[in-house]
Enzyme design. Structure first.
Site, PDB file in Angstrom:
ATOM      1  CE1 TYR A  35      48.990   2.642  80.111  1.00 18.48           C
ATOM      2  CE2 TYR A  35      47.112   1.224  80.575  1.00 18.48           C
ATOM      3  CZ  TYR A  35      48.391   1.393  80.088  1.00 18.48           C
ATOM      4  OH  TYR A  35      49.074   0.315  79.579  1.00 18.48           O
ATOM      5  CD  GLU A  92      34.125  -3.050  85.545  1.00 21.78           C
ATOM      6  OE1 GLU A  92      34.155  -2.246  84.589  1.00 21.78           O
ATOM      7  OE2 GLU A  92      33.551  -4.146  85.465  1.00 21.78           O
ATOM      8  CE1 TYR A  95      46.648   4.007  86.571  1.00 14.91           C
ATOM      9  CE2 TYR A  95      46.438   4.636  88.870  1.00 14.91           C
ATOM     10  CZ  TYR A  95      46.917   4.883  87.601  1.00 14.91           C
ATOM     11  OH  TYR A  95      47.673   6.006  87.359  1.00 14.91           O
ATOM     12  CB  VAL A  96      49.941  -0.450  89.619  1.00 16.44           C
ATOM     13  CG1 VAL A  96      51.213  -0.037  90.354  1.00 16.44           C
ATOM     14  CG2 VAL A  96      49.318  -1.688  90.258  1.00 16.44           C
ATOM     15  N   GLY A 104      55.841  -5.617  90.928  1.00 17.13           N
ATOM     16  CA  GLY A 104      55.074  -6.778  91.390  1.00 17.13           C
ATOM     17  C   GLY A 104      53.769  -6.450  92.086  1.00 17.13           C
ATOM     18  CB  ILE A 105      52.164  -3.265  93.101  1.00 13.69           C
ATOM     19  CG1 ILE A 105      53.338  -2.898  94.022  1.00 13.69           C
ATOM     20  CG2 ILE A 105      50.831  -2.815  93.699  1.00 13.69           C
ATOM     21  CD1 ILE A 105      53.584  -1.419  94.180  1.00 13.69           C
ATOM     22  N   GLY A 106      50.888  -5.178  90.804  1.00 12.18           N
ATOM     23  CA  GLY A 106      49.736  -5.669  90.049  1.00 12.18           C
ATOM     24  C   GLY A 106      49.544  -7.159  90.249  1.00 12.18           C
ATOM     25  CG  ASN A 133      47.099  -2.869  78.246  1.00 11.14           C
ATOM     26  OD1 ASN A 133      48.318  -3.010  78.264  1.00 11.14           O
ATOM     27  ND2 ASN A 133      46.435  -2.326  79.252  1.00 11.14           N
ATOM     28  CE1 TYR A 140      46.221  -8.649  84.053  1.00  9.83           C
ATOM     29  CE2 TYR A 140      45.180  -8.114  81.972  1.00  9.83           C
ATOM     30  CZ  TYR A 140      45.496  -7.776  83.272  1.00  9.83           C
ATOM     31  OH  TYR A 140      45.093  -6.583  83.793  1.00  9.83           O
TER      32      TYR A 140
END
Length: 168
Positions: A35, A92, A95-96, A104-106, A133, A140
């Protein structure tokens, strides 16, 4: 058997990785690198990860699952702030998988690590993000993360690392 950590998102659980997850972790690392258009830089192997994560315990991994199937991970470790006199938690990689993004997982993984940082008495939780990105940067910032624009990351690796070490 690892304990599943229930979350506020239906059918999504978290769990700390176990040694049996080595091939999954490497797969996620490669998917993330692809990615980021950095797959050519991945030299990690299952054996290297086994030694680093489960023998030396240099880092930890939390796995996100949807209906029992792994869909993402976060790899993190402790650093230290001399100014605070306390450890920090450094993310570090997060990733999803693409098909699970936007659910909403990230954010859940970040929230879990923030909670872990507090529980472990850390003064900071931080990570890097690639400049291009934009979607991640916007995300963020939306959760209150502050870019450290005044800092520049420096890295010594490969031959430069060996050359520097030989100066001792």
């Amino acid at each position: 058997m690892n304990v599943k950590i229930e979350t506020r998102i239906e059918d999504v659980t978290l769990r700390l990785a176990e040694e049996k997850d080595i091939s999954l972790i490497l797969r996620f690392i490669k998917e993330l690198a692809d990615y980021e258009e950095l797959l050519h830089e991945v030299v990690a192997t299952e054996e290297i990860l086994r030694e680093s994560l489960f023998e030396r315990k240099a880092a930890e991994v939390v796995i996100a699952e949807f209906k029992g199937e792994p869909v993402g991970f976060a790899l993190f470790f402790h650093n230290f702030s001399t100014f605070l006199g306390r450890p920090g938690l450094y993310l570090e990689d997060l990733y999803v998988q693409p098909q699970m993004r936007g659910k909403g997982i990230g954010k859940l993984l970040l929230a879990y690590l923030a909670k872990l940082a507090i529980e472990r008495g850390c003064g900071r939780f931080e990570w890097w993000c690639l400049d291009w990105n934009k979607s991640s940067i916007d995300f963020y910032k939306s959760i209150g993360a502050i870019p450290m624009d005044e800092w520049t990351v420096y890295r010594v690796c490969d031959k430069a690392l060996v050359d520097l070490a030989e100066e001792f």
